[in-house]
Design an enzyme around this catalytic site. Structure first.
Site, PDB file in Angstrom:
ATOM      1  N   HIS A 226      -6.364  -0.288   0.140  1.00  0.00           N
ATOM      2  CA  HIS A 226      -6.410   1.220   0.370  1.00  0.00           C
ATOM      3  C   HIS A 226      -8.137   0.644   1.355  1.00  0.00           C
ATOM      4  O   HIS A 226      -8.437   0.950   1.964  1.00  0.00           O
ATOM      5  CB  HIS A 226      -6.851   2.363  -0.923  1.00  0.00           C
ATOM      6  CG  HIS A 226      -7.660   2.472  -1.425  1.00  0.00           C
ATOM      7  ND1 HIS A 226      -7.499   2.839  -3.197  1.00  0.00           N
ATOM      8  CD2 HIS A 226      -9.067   2.799  -1.244  1.00  0.00           C
ATOM      9  CE1 HIS A 226      -8.714   2.004  -3.433  1.00  0.00           C
ATOM     10  NE2 HIS A 226      -9.452   2.470  -2.334  1.00  0.00           N
ATOM     11  N   ASP A 253      -1.467  -1.009  -3.672  1.00  0.00           N
ATOM     12  CA  ASP A 253      -2.658  -1.019  -3.706  1.00  0.00           C
ATOM     13  C   ASP A 253      -3.478  -2.494  -3.710  1.00  0.00           C
ATOM     14  O   ASP A 253      -4.279  -2.303  -4.879  1.00  0.00           O
ATOM     15  CB  ASP A 253      -3.312   0.352  -4.550  1.00  0.00           C
ATOM     16  CG  ASP A 253      -4.772   0.967  -3.958  1.00  0.00           C
ATOM     17  OD1 ASP A 253      -5.042   0.379  -2.899  1.00  0.00           O
ATOM     18  OD2 ASP A 253      -5.124   1.214  -4.533  1.00  0.00           O
ATOM     19  N   GLY A 332     -17.069   4.884  -5.847  1.00  0.00           N
ATOM     20  CA  GLY A 332     -17.819   3.396  -5.850  1.00  0.00           C
ATOM     21  C   GLY A 332     -17.790   2.311  -6.854  1.00  0.00           C
ATOM     22  O   GLY A 332     -17.687   1.416  -5.616  1.00  0.00           O
ATOM     23  N   SER A 334     -14.526   1.537  -6.293  1.00  0.00           N
ATOM     24  CA  SER A 334     -13.064   1.326  -5.350  1.00  0.00           C
ATOM     25  C   SER A 334     -12.597  -0.415  -4.865  1.00  0.00           C
ATOM     26  O   SER A 334     -13.951  -1.146  -4.183  1.00  0.00           O
ATOM     27  CB  SER A 334     -12.700   1.578  -4.255  1.00  0.00           C
ATOM     28  OG  SER A 334     -11.525   1.401  -3.964  1.00  0.00           O
ATOM     29  N   SER A 349      -7.709   0.979  -8.709  1.00  0.00           N
ATOM     30  CA  SER A 349      -6.955   2.005  -7.188  1.00  0.00           C
ATOM     31  C   SER A 349      -7.612   3.211  -6.879  1.00  0.00           C
ATOM     32  O   SER A 349      -8.058   3.597  -5.974  1.00  0.00           O
ATOM     33  CB  SER A 349      -5.479   1.383  -7.742  1.00  0.00           C
ATOM     34  OG  SER A 349      -5.047   2.845  -6.497  1.00  0.00           O
TER      35      SER A 349
END
Length: 381
Positions: A226, A253, A332, A334, A349
């Site tokens: 993502h 993801d 923050g 990810s 994820s």
């Protein structure tokens, strides 16, 4: 990477209280004495973080890591031995050895001989997995208030989580699937992806969004899908870095960023204490194992692995096969790394809460699935 350590980051979430579906009949011998472990093989930073977050001392940390390293071997052996009656395995809170579940009471002695604690339950792992798959097949019909679903081997059920006001919708969704082992629990926090706040050694996507490096691999690094689509460019520490060569989200993801010649892959995870945790492999940890994460926002925190092969129903669409942990983190982180001992586990994820939560949770994409999907090799020490 040149002039920088490969960053690592993950996210956390609000915990869901899970009541027991049934009272499994346990057939177990006393736990084995805590095993010894080579102290030189354990990172001091890892020990300190686990002491702080798990409330155990250094000797208990080392004993736990040794037991956790042995658990996957025991689990694989007993799964093969039990065959169709196998119902999953996990490390119970405070236990010094693995728990293995079976639907056949006559197999309890064999489980104990194999080095695990035996529990007799109603549903086999195959049945639980089939029920979760039935929910997956109807994922597109799940209401927005249905957050996730997953096999919880410790309670021998498939858990569907939903917003407090969506329990009836979740129950209807489960009923339509025909799954027999489902129970619904509520959670005020909805899982969400986080790609625009920096964490760990950040990288910038298309000069705008921010994410974190997961793990170094041949030719670049893996991260969350993502964070960027195929063709998106990345920069790091103010210099050109690479391009998203592969990306998959939702459904999965994960992504692979191919870096340019200025970046060198390194086999470590930064712990925000001036140390690097060495990555030696990617063996899947047993449920219940200690697990840690690192990121710029919430730095280095630890918890336990709570589940695997879970489906999370993000607003963008469902993502299948995620793992869940209790390591605290905040937005923050990810795309960043998740590690158990010295074994890479996955890339972050999404979250359903944060470090202010009483019982944080985090979902991550298992790293071995990414490596297999894209034919990549993990950079190890």
């Amino acid at each position: 990477m040149a002039n920088a350590t490969l960053g690592v980051a993950t996210l956390a979430a609000a915990a869901i209280g899970l009541g027991s579906l049934m009272a499994p009949t346990a057939s177990a011998a006393p736990d084995d004495p805590a095993p010894s472990v080579d102290r030189s093989a354990v990172s001091p930073g890892l020990v300190a973080a686990m002491e702080r977050d798990l409330g155990i001392d250094a000797d208990q940390v080392r004993a736990r890591l040794a037991m956790e390293a042995r658990a996957p071997v025991v689990a694989r052996s007993l799964e093969k031995k039990l065959g169709a009656s196998y119902a999953g395995s996990w490390i119970a809170d405070g236990a010094t050895r693995l728990t293995v579940a079976t639907t056949d009471r006559t197999e309890a002695a064999a489980i104990r001989r194999g080095g695990a604690r035996a529990v007799v339950v109603r549903h086999t792992q195959a049945e639980l997995t089939a029920d979760r798959s039935a929910l997956d097949e109807r994922a597109s019909s799940a209401a927005a208030g249905v957050h996730s679903w997953y096999v919880d081997v410790a309670t021998n059920s498939v858990v569907v989580t939903a917003a407090p006001g969506a329990k009836q919708q979740a129950t209807a969704f489960a009923k339509r699937s025909g799954a027999a082992s489902v129970r619904v629990v509520t959670s005020a926090e909805a899982p969400r992806t986080v790609a625009d706040i920096r964490g760990g050694d950040e990288y910038v996507i298309n000069n705008s969004a921010l994410c974190s490096v997961g793990f170094a691999v041949n030719g670049g690094f893996v991260t969350a899908g993502h964070c960027g689509g195929v063709g998106a460019t990345t920069t790091g520490f103010g210099q050109a870095q690479g391009t998203f060569e592969q990306s998959s989200f939702p459904g999965n993801d994960y992504a692979f960023v191919r870096t340019n010649g200025s970046w060198v892959s390194q086999p470590w995870v930064y712990n925000y204490a001036g140390q690097a945790v060495l990555v030696l492999g990617s063996q899947d940890a047993a449920v219940g194992s200690s697990i840690c994460r690192s990121g710029r926002t919430s730095q280095w925190t630890c918890g336990t692995l709570q589940g695997r092969d879970e489906t999370v129903n993000y607003s963008n669409g469902p993502v299948y096969g995620l793992s869940r942990m209790s390591a605290c983190a905040n937005p923050g982180d990810s795309g960043g790394s998740v590690i158990s001992g010295n074994q890479a586990q996955g890339v972050t994820s999404g979250i359903a809460g944060g470090c202010g939560s009483a019982s944080p949770q985090t979902w991550f994409q298992p790293v071995n699935e990414i490596l297999g999907a894209y034919g990549l090799s993990l950079t190890t020490g």
